[in-house]
Scaffold this motif. Sequence first.
Motif, PDB file in Angstrom:
ATOM      1  N   PRO A 244      41.658  38.463  42.403  1.00  0.00           N
ATOM      2  CA  PRO A 244      41.846  39.676  41.595  1.00  0.00           C
ATOM      3  C   PRO A 244      43.161  40.371  41.945  1.00  0.00           C
ATOM      4  O   PRO A 244      43.625  40.328  43.084  1.00  0.00           O
ATOM      5  CB  PRO A 244      40.650  40.548  41.973  1.00  0.00           C
ATOM      6  CG  PRO A 244      39.655  39.616  42.554  1.00  0.00           C
ATOM      7  CD  PRO A 244      40.422  38.515  43.194  1.00  0.00           C
ATOM      8  N   THR A 245      43.758  41.010  40.976  1.00  0.00           N
ATOM      9  CA  THR A 245      45.029  41.710  41.169  1.00  0.00           C
ATOM     10  C   THR A 245      44.862  43.208  40.913  1.00  0.00           C
ATOM     11  O   THR A 245      43.901  43.645  40.275  1.00  0.00           O
ATOM     12  CB  THR A 245      46.114  41.154  40.230  1.00  0.00           C
ATOM     13  OG1 THR A 245      45.680  41.298  38.872  1.00  0.00           O
ATOM     14  CG2 THR A 245      46.376  39.684  40.520  1.00  0.00           C
ATOM     15  N   ARG A 246      45.800  43.968  41.436  1.00  0.00           N
ATOM     16  CA  ARG A 246      45.889  45.409  41.179  1.00  0.00           C
ATOM     17  C   ARG A 246      47.316  45.709  40.734  1.00  0.00           C
ATOM     18  O   ARG A 246      48.263  45.069  41.177  1.00  0.00           O
ATOM     19  CB  ARG A 246      45.563  46.221  42.432  1.00  0.00           C
ATOM     20  CG  ARG A 246      44.110  46.102  42.892  1.00  0.00           C
ATOM     21  CD  ARG A 246      43.183  46.854  41.950  1.00  0.00           C
ATOM     22  NE  ARG A 246      41.833  46.920  42.478  1.00  0.00           N
ATOM     23  CZ  ARG A 246      40.887  46.008  42.282  1.00  0.00           C
ATOM     24  NH1 ARG A 246      41.177  44.923  41.560  1.00  0.00           N
ATOM     25  NH2 ARG A 246      39.678  46.154  42.771  1.00  0.00           N
ATOM     26  N   LYS A 247      47.487  46.717  39.874  1.00  0.00           N
ATOM     27  CA  LYS A 247      48.807  47.135  39.415  1.00  0.00           C
ATOM     28  C   LYS A 247      49.439  48.069  40.442  1.00  0.00           C
ATOM     29  O   LYS A 247      48.822  49.043  40.874  1.00  0.00           O
ATOM     30  CB  LYS A 247      48.712  47.831  38.055  1.00  0.00           C
ATOM     31  CG  LYS A 247      48.256  46.930  36.914  1.00  0.00           C
ATOM     32  CD  LYS A 247      49.297  45.861  36.608  1.00  0.00           C
ATOM     33  CE  LYS A 247      48.898  45.036  35.381  1.00  0.00           C
ATOM     34  NZ  LYS A 247      49.899  43.986  35.080  1.00  0.00           N
ATOM     35  N   ILE A 248      50.682  47.752  40.827  1.00  0.00           N
ATOM     36  CA  ILE A 248      51.415  48.543  41.806  1.00  0.00           C
ATOM     37  C   ILE A 248      52.700  49.045  41.151  1.00  0.00           C
ATOM     38  O   ILE A 248      53.448  48.258  40.570  1.00  0.00           O
ATOM     39  CB  ILE A 248      51.781  47.687  43.040  1.00  0.00           C
ATOM     40  CG1 ILE A 248      50.514  47.152  43.707  1.00  0.00           C
ATOM     41  CG2 ILE A 248      52.601  48.497  44.032  1.00  0.00           C
ATOM     42  CD1 ILE A 248      49.693  48.207  44.382  1.00  0.00           C
ATOM     43  N   PRO A 249      52.988  50.364  41.225  1.00  0.00           N
ATOM     44  CA  PRO A 249      54.231  50.870  40.633  1.00  0.00           C
ATOM     45  C   PRO A 249      55.435  50.431  41.468  1.00  0.00           C
ATOM     46  O   PRO A 249      55.396  50.401  42.697  1.00  0.00           O
ATOM     47  CB  PRO A 249      54.051  52.390  40.675  1.00  0.00           C
ATOM     48  CG  PRO A 249      53.091  52.627  41.793  1.00  0.00           C
ATOM     49  CD  PRO A 249      52.164  51.446  41.801  1.00  0.00           C
TER      50      PRO A 249
END
Length: 426
Positions: A310-315
């Motif tokens: 699973p991935t997460r969005k990082i600014p």
Amino acid sequence: TTRDKVIRRELRIYEGDYYSGSKVRTSQRRVFALGFFDKTHPLFGIKVVNRRGSGPDKIILRFIVKEKATGTFQIGAGFSSVETIIFNAQISKNNLFGRGQSLSLAAQLSAIRQLFQLQFVEPYLFDTRLTFAFSAFNSQRDYRSVFSIGFIQTTTGGSATFGYPLLDDLNVLFTYKFERVQIDASGNSLQSGVRLKGFFSGSDGPTNTSSVRGTIRLDKRNNRLFPSRGHMQSFSVEWAPRILGSQNLFTRYNLISRWYFSLPLSFVLKFNINGGIITSSSPRGVPAFERYRLGGINSIRGYRPFTIGPTRKIPSVSDGAFQLDDFNWGGNKQLVFNTELEFPILSRVGIKGVLFFDAGNAYDNDEFFFQDKRHPHLPLGLFLSIGFGFRWFSPIGPLRFEWGIPLTPRPNDEWILFEFSIGNSF
């Protein structure tokens, strides 16, 4: 060089016993399973010769063993499209001073990982049935070259294991492990570096993991180093609580099931199933460096190492523009299936071929096994691959050269991925 007791303690028939064919065969299998001897019997590994004893009601059993080299010094290099140049070096002795002990010192260096490890195993501590093992290690893994947003994880620690056989092939083991983990999120933009800290412990400095693990294992393989028949089942629970001084809090459950079938023409069919779940009592959840990331020669071949999960969005900021990049956060569940067909190519020099089929995935907190909300097109929620390779059981250790082809490719996956490794598959 092998001491007499190393062989005798594996026997299940003793002086003065009534003769038992089944006990003789069990003894043959146990001695061969040590991995210290060449095969002298085509079926049971170790040859036994009977001759008359001092009377008509007595016989003498002679166990015939042929020692083989159990000490290795290996140094080598390989190339991977993921890790570029890989250097390996290892000194090991599996039958130290003929006492049945094992000692190894290993080092691995590549563009994304470094590992230094010392291991010692005493299978019969003080000539009792108690097993003892010790390891000390230092590792560094660079996830920045694998993901657009990544980190460097440095781990230093050690472990001690005690085990005891409940039955001949059924063992229970208890392990204490201490690790000091340092996470470096530099190399990313300021925004992404700050955000990444929230996925770990929230601490700027190193954190401690102090855990105990209980394992129950049933091992019916005909050889512990190069099995061709039998099976091995293992279930373990690892607990890292605050009461042990652990700053990283989690409980990990792991199940391994491996099966081996001998086929005609020296073919071997092998199956491996590996399932795991990790939970945490911490409000932050399971630390990102303890979560599951799959892909690579030791899990699902054909996919780049650690890219499945699973991935997460990082600014982040690139060329002055704000954007969101994917960070492989990792799953709290994993499931891996491996099937291999191993066959001889040049038996005299130890070269074998292999065909394989892999399937698996790492699942997020809100997903069940066989469910991937990020890739709903996956059959049964599993990434699939096939491939082929060569294995050389060389004088310096087993070498693996394998090509994996993803059957469920993502846009950035290569159509075929070559990987090289030193060591057995499973």
